[in-house]
Design an enzyme around this catalytic site. Structure first.
Site, PDB file in Angstrom:
ATOM      1  N   ALA A 158       1.188   6.739  -1.772  1.00 45.19           N
ATOM      2  CA  ALA A 158       2.361   7.595  -2.206  1.00 45.19           C
ATOM      3  C   ALA A 158       2.128   9.053  -2.152  1.00 45.19           C
ATOM      4  O   ALA A 158       2.912   9.715  -2.530  1.00 45.19           O
ATOM      5  CB  ALA A 158       2.600   7.059  -3.578  1.00 45.19           C
TER       6      ALA A 158
ATOM      7  N   GLY B 217       3.903  -0.824  -3.002  1.00 41.98           N
ATOM      8  CA  GLY B 217       4.739  -1.720  -3.138  1.00 41.98           C
ATOM      9  C   GLY B 217       6.003  -1.307  -3.780  1.00 41.98           C
ATOM     10  O   GLY B 217       6.468  -0.296  -3.775  1.00 41.98           O
TER      11      GLY B 217
ATOM     12  N   GLY C 245      -0.485   9.624   4.152  1.00 46.19           N
ATOM     13  CA  GLY C 245      -0.812   8.672   5.046  1.00 46.19           C
ATOM     14  C   GLY C 245      -1.730   8.483   5.922  1.00 46.19           C
ATOM     15  O   GLY C 245      -2.249   9.519   6.273  1.00 46.19           O
ATOM     16  N   ARG C 246      -2.384   7.495   6.770  1.00 50.26           N
ATOM     17  CA  ARG C 246      -3.088   7.798   7.586  1.00 50.26           C
ATOM     18  C   ARG C 246      -3.048   6.762   8.728  1.00 50.26           C
ATOM     19  O   ARG C 246      -2.779   5.432   8.392  1.00 50.26           O
ATOM     20  CB  ARG C 246      -4.769   7.581   7.104  1.00 50.26           C
ATOM     21  CG  ARG C 246      -5.057   6.462   6.262  1.00 50.26           C
ATOM     22  CD  ARG C 246      -6.174   6.552   5.479  1.00 50.26           C
ATOM     23  NE  ARG C 246      -6.009   7.370   4.566  1.00 50.26           N
ATOM     24  CZ  ARG C 246      -4.941   7.164   3.297  1.00 50.26           C
ATOM     25  NH1 ARG C 246      -4.421   6.244   3.143  1.00 50.26           N
ATOM     26  NH2 ARG C 246      -4.810   8.348   2.567  1.00 50.26           N
TER      27      ARG C 246
ATOM     28  N   HIS D  16       1.209  -5.240   1.061  1.00 47.21           N
ATOM     29  CA  HIS D  16       0.994  -4.170  -0.216  1.00 47.21           C
ATOM     30  C   HIS D  16      -0.304  -3.773  -0.156  1.00 47.21           C
ATOM     31  O   HIS D  16      -1.488  -4.378   0.046  1.00 47.21           O
ATOM     32  CB  HIS D  16       1.254  -5.091  -1.529  1.00 47.21           C
ATOM     33  CG  HIS D  16       1.084  -4.223  -2.827  1.00 47.21           C
ATOM     34  ND1 HIS D  16       0.519  -4.857  -3.822  1.00 47.21           N
ATOM     35  CD2 HIS D  16       1.368  -3.139  -2.951  1.00 47.21           C
ATOM     36  CE1 HIS D  16       0.369  -3.882  -4.855  1.00 47.21           C
ATOM     37  NE2 HIS D  16       0.990  -2.845  -4.142  1.00 47.21           N
ATOM     38  N   ASP D  17      -0.568  -2.198  -0.121  1.00 48.02           N
ATOM     39  CA  ASP D  17      -1.721  -1.736  -0.064  1.00 48.02           C
ATOM     40  C   ASP D  17      -2.971  -2.377  -0.868  1.00 48.02           C
ATOM     41  O   ASP D  17      -4.028  -2.541  -0.591  1.00 48.02           O
ATOM     42  CB  ASP D  17      -1.628  -0.198  -0.032  1.00 48.02           C
ATOM     43  CG  ASP D  17      -0.968   0.308  -1.258  1.00 48.02           C
ATOM     44  OD1 ASP D  17      -0.716  -0.642  -2.454  1.00 48.02           O
ATOM     45  OD2 ASP D  17      -0.829   1.204  -1.433  1.00 48.02           O
TER      46      ASP D  17
END
Length: 508
Positions: free
Chosen positions: A17, A84, A20-21, A241-242
């Site tokens: 959130a 999520g 990013g990578r 979901h991370d």
């Protein structure tokens, strides 16, 4: 452990959130090694009065990362995990209708109140097993019905956020189980969409997709993406979901240990073989989220490092440029447990002047008001540690078992002060690492589908082989018990408002 004939490489796209990578993860038959090829910011922005994610920017940055990989060693598969609750909408042709709405938009709180008035908190929990949070996808869907009435009827398919990108990568139109399980629109006990609940809330169900397990191969990369080293790459759904990906990659020292996936959010919980949905878990507002190979993560959300992230942004705007380590060092120099906040209070959910909100909360609750950077940061980390303790206490109450330790993964595992305070607050040893657990778990599930790893035990052994862990032992102190009582009183009072994670009406 299964031995690979040669090093196998997959691409794990991990979208958080805040950032990013795109990573390349190599597996040599014994350990996983991760390389970040593109790291980028992720910020929602207001569009016509609604807080939305910048889908084009995210897709552009993913493409740039995949472009870097195309010139290297062969990539066997690609998978994406994200935060999520949020979802995207596809039309009949497969086009994404609009930028997905961010869960921090205030429409969710309004929809939550409508849902409570329509079906009640008891039914919301009993049919889904998910804690009642204004950020849940269910309330986004209800907000669409009431505030954007043309949005859902125009949709052919609803897919959770990671599957928006899997669709763009492969053309797939399914949604992965762990991501769906965070929506608040899925019956976790019966493993299906909660269609009766949706019907009674007036939410259409024509657009709900097939739900598939993590590890599903949804096809090859689209031809226009499959150049160079990406030729022949499959799109394999990781735990979307991370947190689910992070837990797969958590090298637990002890069975039955608590996990804390620590980042923008902190998700604190345990693994269970099946959903636990009863009156005790409802009153504790514990959620059941899907995991890998049929496991369940029984947990509760704590607001997490978001509060410090927003503090840092405010200080930067004021000309105070500090990195997170400098902020932690300043916090460590302040007296402990002087001022506390409820991290899950609604005032801390939206972006904005977080130091000002912290001062206001402390003033309204009759506490010393923190003024300096160090005092504010110390207030936050003390409060987070006590928030973790509260979840652990509730887990003990509903399971009847005291966990042996805590394993912390994610960016927050590098925060030594918070880790030590977590050990002190809970009285449990805390083991930290790996930092990039989410991307590693994402990649490991892809590798399992490719036949390189047999399951969770082998995955965790392979990750442990490449991870240097740091451990913290609890330090005794009577002041912790006193602070925990103060913290509980603050949460109960809520400064005259609902708590974001334990809404008063959810207890009725």
């Amino acid at each position: 452990m299964a031995q690979a004939a040669a090093t196998r490489t997959v691409a794990a796209v991990d979208l958080g959130a805040e950032s990013g990578r795109v990573t390349a993860v190599d597996f040599d038959g014994s350990a996983l090694a991760l390389r970040i090829v593109n790291r980028f910011d992720n910020r929602p922005r207001m569009v016509d009065g609604i807080l939305r994610w910048d889908l084009n920017a995210l897709w552009r940055n993913i493409g740039a990362g995949l472009g870097e990989l195309a010139g290297g060693t062969p990539i066997s598969a690609v998978g994406v995990d994200t935060w999520g609750v949020d979802y995207g909408l596809l039309d009949a042709s497969g086009a994404v209708l609009d930028d997905p709405v961010c869960y921090r938009d205030d429409r969710g709180a309004r929809a939550l109140q409508r849902a409570l008035g329509t079906v009640g908190a008891q039914r919301l929990y009993d049919e889904t097993g998910v804690q009642i949070l204004s950020i849940n996808g269910l309330f986004g869907m209800l907000a669409d019905v009431t505030e954007l009435p043309e949005r859902l009827p125009a949709a052919n398919t609803l897919v959770m956020m990671p599957d928006v990108f899997h669709h763009l990568l492969s053309g797939s139109r399914v949604s992965e189980y762990t991501a769906v399980s965070t929506s608040g629109a899925y019956n976790m006990a019966e493993n299906r969409w909660a269609t009766e609940l949706l019907d009674d809330l007036g939410i259409p169900t024509h657009m709900l997709p097939e739900v598939v397990p993590p590890g599903t191969d949804v096809g090859a990369l689209l031809p226009e993406l499959a150049g160079g080293a990406l030729a022949g790459a499959r799109v394999i759904l990781p735990p979307g979901h991370d947190t689910a990906s992070a837990v797969v990659a958590t090298p637990f020292r002890d069975r039955g240990a608590v996990f804390i996936s620590s980042g923008t959010w902190s998700l604190v919980g345990i693994e269970t073989p099946a959903a636990v949905i009863n009156e005790a878990t409802r009153l504790a507002n514990l959620t059941n989220e899907g995991g890998y190979r049929g496991s369940i993560r029984l947990l509760r959300n704590v607001m997490g490092l978001w509060i410090l992230q927003q503090c840092r942004a405010t200080w930067r705007a004021e000309g105070i440029e500090l990195d997170y380590q400098q902020i932690a060092d300043l916090a460590a120099g302040e007296p402990p447990l002087r001022s506390l906040i409820d991290p899950d209070h609604p005032m801390f959910l939206a972006p904005g002047d977080m130091p000002g909100r912290i001062r206001r909360f402390c003033a309204e609750t009759g506490q010393p008001v923190p003024t300096s950077v160090g005092e504010v940061a110390r207030c936050v980390v003390d409060s987070l540690a006590l928030g973790y303790r509260a979840v652990v206490d509730d887990l003990i109450a509903v399971t009847g078992q005291r966990p042996p330790s805590i394993s912390v993964v994610g960016g927050g595992s590098r925060h030594a002060l918070l880790a030590q305070l977590t050990a002190d607050a809970t009285g449990l040893p805390v083991h930290c690492g790996p930092v990039e657990a989410t991307a590693l778990g994402n990649a490991a599930v892809q590798l399992a589908t490719l036949g390189e790893l047999a399951g969770p035990d082998e995955i965790r052994a392979a990750i442990a082989a490449g991870t240097e862990m740091t451990s913290y032992q609890p330090r005794p102190g009577a002041e912790i018990a006193d602070a925990a009582q103060r913290f509980a009183s603050l949460r109960a009072a809520g400064a005259g408002q609902e708590s974001a994670s334990t809404a008063t009406k959810s207890r009725q």
